[in-house]
Motif scaffolding. Structure first.
Motif, PDB file in Angstrom:
ATOM      1  N   ALA A 157      68.444   7.438  -2.382  1.00 30.39           N
ATOM      2  CA  ALA A 157      68.626   8.158  -3.719  1.00 30.39           C
ATOM      3  C   ALA A 157      67.311   8.840  -3.595  1.00 30.39           C
ATOM      4  N   THR A 158      67.725  10.322  -4.203  1.00 31.33           N
ATOM      5  CA  THR A 158      66.253  11.387  -4.024  1.00 31.33           C
ATOM      6  C   THR A 158      66.167  11.512  -5.495  1.00 31.33           C
ATOM      7  N   TYR A 159      64.727  11.719  -5.723  1.00 27.91           N
ATOM      8  CA  TYR A 159      64.426  12.247  -7.274  1.00 27.91           C
ATOM      9  C   TYR A 159      63.368  13.209  -7.150  1.00 27.91           C
ATOM     10  N   GLU A 160      63.308  13.870  -8.093  1.00 26.58           N
ATOM     11  CA  GLU A 160      62.393  15.013  -8.317  1.00 26.58           C
ATOM     12  C   GLU A 160      61.439  14.609  -9.569  1.00 26.58           C
ATOM     13  N   VAL A 161      60.072  14.424  -9.298  1.00 30.12           N
ATOM     14  CA  VAL A 161      59.159  14.328 -10.319  1.00 30.12           C
ATOM     15  C   VAL A 161      59.122  15.653 -11.300  1.00 30.12           C
ATOM     16  N   VAL A 162      58.963  15.017 -12.697  1.00 34.58           N
ATOM     17  CA  VAL A 162      59.287  16.191 -13.932  1.00 34.58           C
ATOM     18  C   VAL A 162      58.075  15.872 -14.676  1.00 34.58           C
TER      19      VAL A 162
END
Length: 215
Positions: A157-162
């Motif tokens: 699962a890939t996430y992007e820091v916001v």
């Protein structure tokens, strides 16, 4: 002919009776609503932070509709050299999220969401210990847009820091971190700020990242 007139009169009487019953029912409900209504206009109560909603494991399973959701076993954040194993944690003696005993491991809150699922995937790690920096020592330096991955065998699962925000301990938005949500995101937490021998670290760093892909 006389019989037809009687039938017609009976129909009219029945119609009027039904209308009166209908109007009487509506009036009753309106009066009841007025009786139950407050004397003054409703004002929405305000609060800084609600207490976190802690879901049971069964509730999490029911809410994890995403077909690719999984219990994470590894966290990888390339820009701050994090490649760590994950262990499931619950709550400590005073009801707070627990932390792993090993300072080089990351704790996954088992009552929160699974990786890739709808909800908050909450992970905590130590800043340091008596021997030096720990797994999340550089968490506050994460750049916006950085990629964070949760893994288990061949699942990713890939996430992007916001956002990367440092809070005073008493101002940490617990409701936002732990409550049920329709967002698909992870929350990374560690200590920060000055250290007090009695009180511990003054601050907490909270990193939020949104899901961009699962496979």
């Amino acid at each position: 002919m006389e019989l037809q007139r009687q039938d017609s009169t009976s129909f009219v009487v029945r119609s009027k009776t039904l209308k009166l019953i209908f109007l009487g029912t509506i009036t009753f409900f309106l009066l009841s609503a007025q009786a139950d209504a407050p004397d003054r206009s409703f004002v929405m109560p305000m609060a800084d932070f609600a207490k976190p909603i802690v879901l049971t494991s069964k509730q999490v399973d029911r809410q994890s509709f995403h077909s690719n959701s999984f219990v994470p076993s590894r966290l990888v954040i390339p820009s701050i050299d994090v490649d760590a194993s994950i262990e499931a944690v619950g709550k400590d003696d005073v009801g707070r999220m627990d932390t792993p005993a090993d300072v080089n491991r990351v704790g996954w809150y088992q009552y929160g969401a699974k990786a890739g699922a709808t909800g908050n995937v909450v992970l905590s790690g130590h800043l340091d210990d008596l021997n030096g920096p720990a797994i999340f020592s550089n968490l506050g330096q994460l750049p916006i847009g950085e990629v964070v991955t949760l893994q288990r065998k061949n699942q990713v699962a890939t996430y992007e820091v916001v956002s990367v925000i440092q809070y005073r301990l008493e101002q940490v938005p617990l409701a936002s971190i732990f409550a049920a949500t329709q967002a698909k995101r992870i929350q990374l937490i560690t200590c920060a700020g000055p250290y007090d021998e009695k009180l511990g670290y003054r601050d907490r760093i909270v990193v939020t990242a949104h899901l961009i892909e699962t496979k």
